[in-house]
Design a protein around this motif. Structure first.
Motif, PDB file in Angstrom:
ATOM      1  N   TYR A 182       6.193  -9.271  -0.644  1.00  0.00           N
ATOM      2  CA  TYR A 182       6.290  -9.054   0.805  1.00  0.00           C
ATOM      3  C   TYR A 182       7.561  -8.288   1.159  1.00  0.00           C
ATOM      4  CZ  TYR A 182       6.027  -9.994   5.806  1.00  0.00           C
ATOM      5  OH  TYR A 182       5.950  -9.854   7.172  1.00  0.00           O
ATOM      6  N   GLU A 183       8.677  -8.634   0.522  1.00  0.00           N
ATOM      7  CA  GLU A 183       9.933  -7.946   0.809  1.00  0.00           C
ATOM      8  C   GLU A 183       9.870  -6.491   0.348  1.00  0.00           C
ATOM      9  OE1 GLU A 183      12.308  -9.229   2.673  1.00  0.00           O
ATOM     10  OE2 GLU A 183      11.042 -11.021   2.820  1.00  0.00           O
ATOM     11  N   ILE A 184       9.291  -6.262  -0.822  1.00  0.00           N
ATOM     12  CA  ILE A 184       9.139  -4.887  -1.316  1.00  0.00           C
ATOM     13  C   ILE A 184       8.231  -4.098  -0.391  1.00  0.00           C
ATOM     14  CG2 ILE A 184       8.244  -3.448  -3.194  1.00  0.00           C
ATOM     15  CD1 ILE A 184       9.067  -5.652  -5.139  1.00  0.00           C
ATOM     16  N   TYR A 185       7.159  -4.743   0.055  1.00  0.00           N
ATOM     17  CA  TYR A 185       6.214  -4.075   0.958  1.00  0.00           C
ATOM     18  C   TYR A 185       6.902  -3.691   2.266  1.00  0.00           C
ATOM     19  CZ  TYR A 185       2.449  -3.536   4.318  1.00  0.00           C
ATOM     20  OH  TYR A 185       1.641  -3.058   5.317  1.00  0.00           O
ATOM     21  N   ASN A 186       7.678  -4.624   2.850  1.00  0.00           N
ATOM     22  CA  ASN A 186       8.388  -4.326   4.091  1.00  0.00           C
ATOM     23  C   ASN A 186       9.368  -3.167   3.904  1.00  0.00           C
ATOM     24  OD1 ASN A 186       7.268  -5.987   5.979  1.00  0.00           O
ATOM     25  ND2 ASN A 186       8.743  -7.632   5.737  1.00  0.00           N
TER      26      ASN A 186
END
Length: 232
Positions: A182-186
């Protein structure tokens, strides 16, 4: 953004805000919409402010029961029940691959209606994020591919989970993989990076997990999203 995302069901679509979940159902041509408050939403508001917890929070708000069910299913130590055979046993490996292909084809056919609802959800949500008018005409012309789809997260999470698999801790591994993804995606969404991930996720959405919806399904998506906007 007020409406944080949505998901498809066999008979409808759900959209979620930070405080409410709106579920629309289509039965015999009739649309019904149910609204419920997110339980313990204050806890989720706190999680939303914490990196690596905000991704879990967003997924939980969409459907707590489904999320926990999937996590528990993935956490089951299947090797206890089905001991692994020799990895170099090619005959066994090809049988396993064939079995997975058969299951995949069955799911593709049997879940076609849900893939249609998924397509309708994406079309309506794409109009919403582009600040367009939520009408049947505009939703018809929208794309079934969404940069906000969970498929993008899955494409990131699977290789991360494989890299972390040496820990032999199934449940923590899954949660950690989702949080990191999720953090990488954001980050990638803001910086327009990781285009290969978006390309793969887009192909999966276009050819596997979405199908062109009917007008009834698009009307349901529009009505459900409109109701969700009221609670955003």
């Amino acid at each position: 953004m007020g409406v944080i995302g949505g998901r498809a069901h066999l008979n409808g679509i759900t959209f979620a805000t930070n405080t409410h979940v709106v579920r629309g159902r289509l039965s015999k041509g009739m649309i019904s919409i149910r609204v419920r408050r997110v339980p313990g939403f204050r806890i989720f508001m706190l999680m939303d402010k914490v990196p690596f917890l905000r991704g879990i929070s967003s997924l939980l708000k969409l459907d707590i029961k489904l999320f926990l069910g999937v996590i528990l299913f993935l956490a089951i130590p299947w090797d206890w029940f089905f001991p692994a055979t020799n990895f170099l046993d090619f005959d066994s490996t090809w049988k396993s691959i064939a079995a997975y292909c058969i299951v995949f084809l069955i799911l593709m056919v049997s879940l076609r209606r849900m893939w249609q609802f998924h397509g309708a959800e994406h079309k309506a949500y794409n109009i919403y994020v582009s600040r367009g008018e939520l009408s049947l005409k505009s939703v018809r012309g929208a794309s079934r591919i969404s940069e906000h789809c969970g498929t993008n997260l899955a494409v990131l999470a699977i290789p991360i989970a494989l890299l972390l698999s040496f820990t032999n801790l199934a449940l923590p591994l899954i949660m950690i993989a989702l949080a990191i993804s999720y953090e990488i995606y954001n980050w990638s969404f803001r910086k327009f990076r990781l285009r290969p991930v978006k390309f793969v996720a887009g192909m999966i959405q276009k050819y596997i997990v979405t199908v062109e919806p009917t007008d009834e399904q698009m009307l349901l998506a529009t009505a459900t999203l409109t109701k969700a906007i009221e609670y955003s």
